[in-house]
Design an enzyme around this catalytic site. Structure first.
Site, PDB file in Angstrom:
ATOM      1  N   LYS A 172       0.971  -1.174   0.027  1.00  0.00           N
ATOM      2  CA  LYS A 172       0.123  -0.067  -0.027  1.00  0.00           C
ATOM      3  C   LYS A 172       0.789   1.358  -0.017  1.00  0.00           C
ATOM      4  O   LYS A 172       2.115   1.222   0.384  1.00  0.00           O
ATOM      5  CB  LYS A 172      -0.994  -0.109   1.326  1.00  0.00           C
ATOM      6  N   HIS A 173       0.372   2.322  -0.502  1.00  0.00           N
ATOM      7  CA  HIS A 173      -0.987   2.811  -0.772  1.00  0.00           C
ATOM      8  C   HIS A 173      -0.949   3.098  -2.333  1.00  0.00           C
ATOM      9  O   HIS A 173      -0.827   4.167  -2.740  1.00  0.00           O
ATOM     10  CB  HIS A 173      -1.440   3.994  -0.132  1.00  0.00           C
ATOM     11  N   HIS A 185      -7.255  10.473   5.448  1.00  0.00           N
ATOM     12  CA  HIS A 185      -8.249  10.291   6.425  1.00  0.00           C
ATOM     13  C   HIS A 185      -9.157  11.678   6.605  1.00  0.00           C
ATOM     14  O   HIS A 185     -10.256  11.258   6.847  1.00  0.00           O
ATOM     15  CB  HIS A 185      -7.376   9.908   7.892  1.00  0.00           C
ATOM     16  N   ASP A 266      -8.716   1.225   0.245  1.00  0.00           N
ATOM     17  CA  ASP A 266      -8.945   1.897   1.577  1.00  0.00           C
ATOM     18  C   ASP A 266     -10.177   1.961   2.339  1.00  0.00           C
ATOM     19  O   ASP A 266     -10.999   1.782   1.485  1.00  0.00           O
ATOM     20  CB  ASP A 266      -7.915   3.305   1.465  1.00  0.00           C
TER      21      ASP A 266
END
Length: 382
Positions: A172-173, A185, A266
């Site tokens: 990831k990512h 986030h 995600d």
């Protein structure tokens, strides 16, 4: 009776829940046929409890397999912590070790041995972002290095060691979160503004190495990458699309990088997708599935988990999503499950006996300290 469409759709949902015991939320999601569960620190009291809870989750899903995953990167992203589990260094500390490749292997082996001891099948690691932007704090010390070749080598070493010990890895990512400033986030959608030449020589190089190392899964980020959409990144462009829901980005991973493993998004609840993109969640999930995403993380909210499941099921029933596409996703999940998903463990007395001496041991801490080239017992400070 649950319809076939809902069963097929549910397999693609990875749910999270609160508490250190299996609750009604978890039972409902397993009853719907969800294929995976993600755990956090909120689900952990001690090793015996965790192993027992994972066994109960797996038994509830039986005869289906239930993939149980966790974020156990090391450093500040470690859901399993001392005193019960071994303190893990950050990726940056691993990358700074005298023999960084050996340090990556040792940390991966410790992670794998402790996860297997508590009935967890997969870790959402390693981070293979290249930390080229010092202002990027969301990645920061979660990256091995600021050099693409170093990240590629260390990510591959970690993946091979982890999976050799029976735990699935997740690179990831994708396609890269190391040169963004915004945190996905939060409410804003981060944008990676480089052209394809730069992306292929820096951001994508570690993902190629991870795929060559037979990584089981790749997590696609909520970041906008205009160059992958065929848009000049130097110009203004309308309606940026998160890579996690982008046909162009997921198909690049599938067709250009030839990745045939499991593609995971995600968390669907992260601000960059739920608030920063302006995209309808149901439509985004369906478009991502059409593009080749196999599993959707929904880490907290049962409402979001159900909304994603129902969007996929409705698209299957009305023809907006082909059943063959979902069956292919299921086949890729079957391969991962067959290789890494364990059977439920025994009764609590057996679990307590089996876990004792396997996690949080002095020997594990010593192995890591020696690999990092530091004094014994210093790992927690790294």
């Amino acid at each position: 009776m649950i319809s076939e469409a809902r069963k097929l759709a549910a397999r693609m949902i990875c749910f999270g829940f609160d508490g250190v015991e299996v609750n009604d939320h978890a039972r409902r999601m397993i009853g719907k046929g969800c294929g995976a569960c993600i755990l956090f620190a909120r689900n952990v009291r001690d090793p015996a409890q965790l192993s027992s809870m994972c066994g109960e989750l797996k038994r509830l899903a039986s005869p289906r397999k239930l993939l149980i995953m966790i974020d156990q990167e090391g450093g500040r992203v470690a859901r399993l912590k001392p005193p019960h589990f071994t303190a893990l260094p950050s990726a940056r500390a691993v990358g700074s070790a005298p023999d960084a490749a050996n340090a990556a292997r040792v940390v991966a082996e410790v992670v794998a041995s402790e996860l297997r001891a508590v009935n967890v099948d997969m870790t959402l690691a390693p981070v293979v972002d290249v930390h080229t932007n010092p202002l990027n704090t969301v990645i920061g010390d979660r990256a091995f290095a600021a050099d693409a070749d170093a990240v590629a080598a260390l990510g591959a070493a970690f993946i091979r060691a982890l999976q050799a010990k029976g735990v699935a890895a997740c690179a990831k990512h994708f396609p890269g979160h190391g040169d963004t400033v915004e945190d996905s986030h939060d409410d804003g959608l981060p944008t990676l503004t480089h052209d394809m030449d730069r992306l292929e020589t820096v951001e994508l190089k570690p993902f190629r190495a991870a795929i060559d190392a037979a990584v089981s899964s790749v997590l696609v980020a909520h970041v906008s990458v205009p160059a992958m959409e065929g848009i000049d990144p130097g110009k203004r462009f309308p309606a940026p699309v998160p890579a996690s829901t982008s046909r162009a980005c997921v198909r690049y991973l599938r067709r250009t990088l030839n990745f045939s493993g499991v593609v995971v998004t995600d968390d669907l609840e992260m601000g960059a997708l739920s608030r920063g993109s302006g995209i309808d969640l149901g439509a985004a999930v369906v478009e991502a599935a059409r593009s080749g995403v196999d599993m959707f993380l929904a880490c907290h909210d049962e409402r979001i988990q159900t909304e994603a499941l129902e969007a996929l099921a409705c698209a299957l029933m009305d023809g907006g999503l082909k059943r063959e596409t979902v069956r292919l996703a299921g086949a890729r999940l079957d391969v991962l499950d067959a290789a890494f998903v364990s059977a439920p463990r025994g009764v609590i007395e057996e679990i307590q006996r089996d876990v004792a001496g396997l996690v949080g041991t002095e020997a594990n801490g010593r192995r890591i300290d020696e690999a990092l080239g530091i004094g014994i017992g210093a790992t927690e400070a790294v």
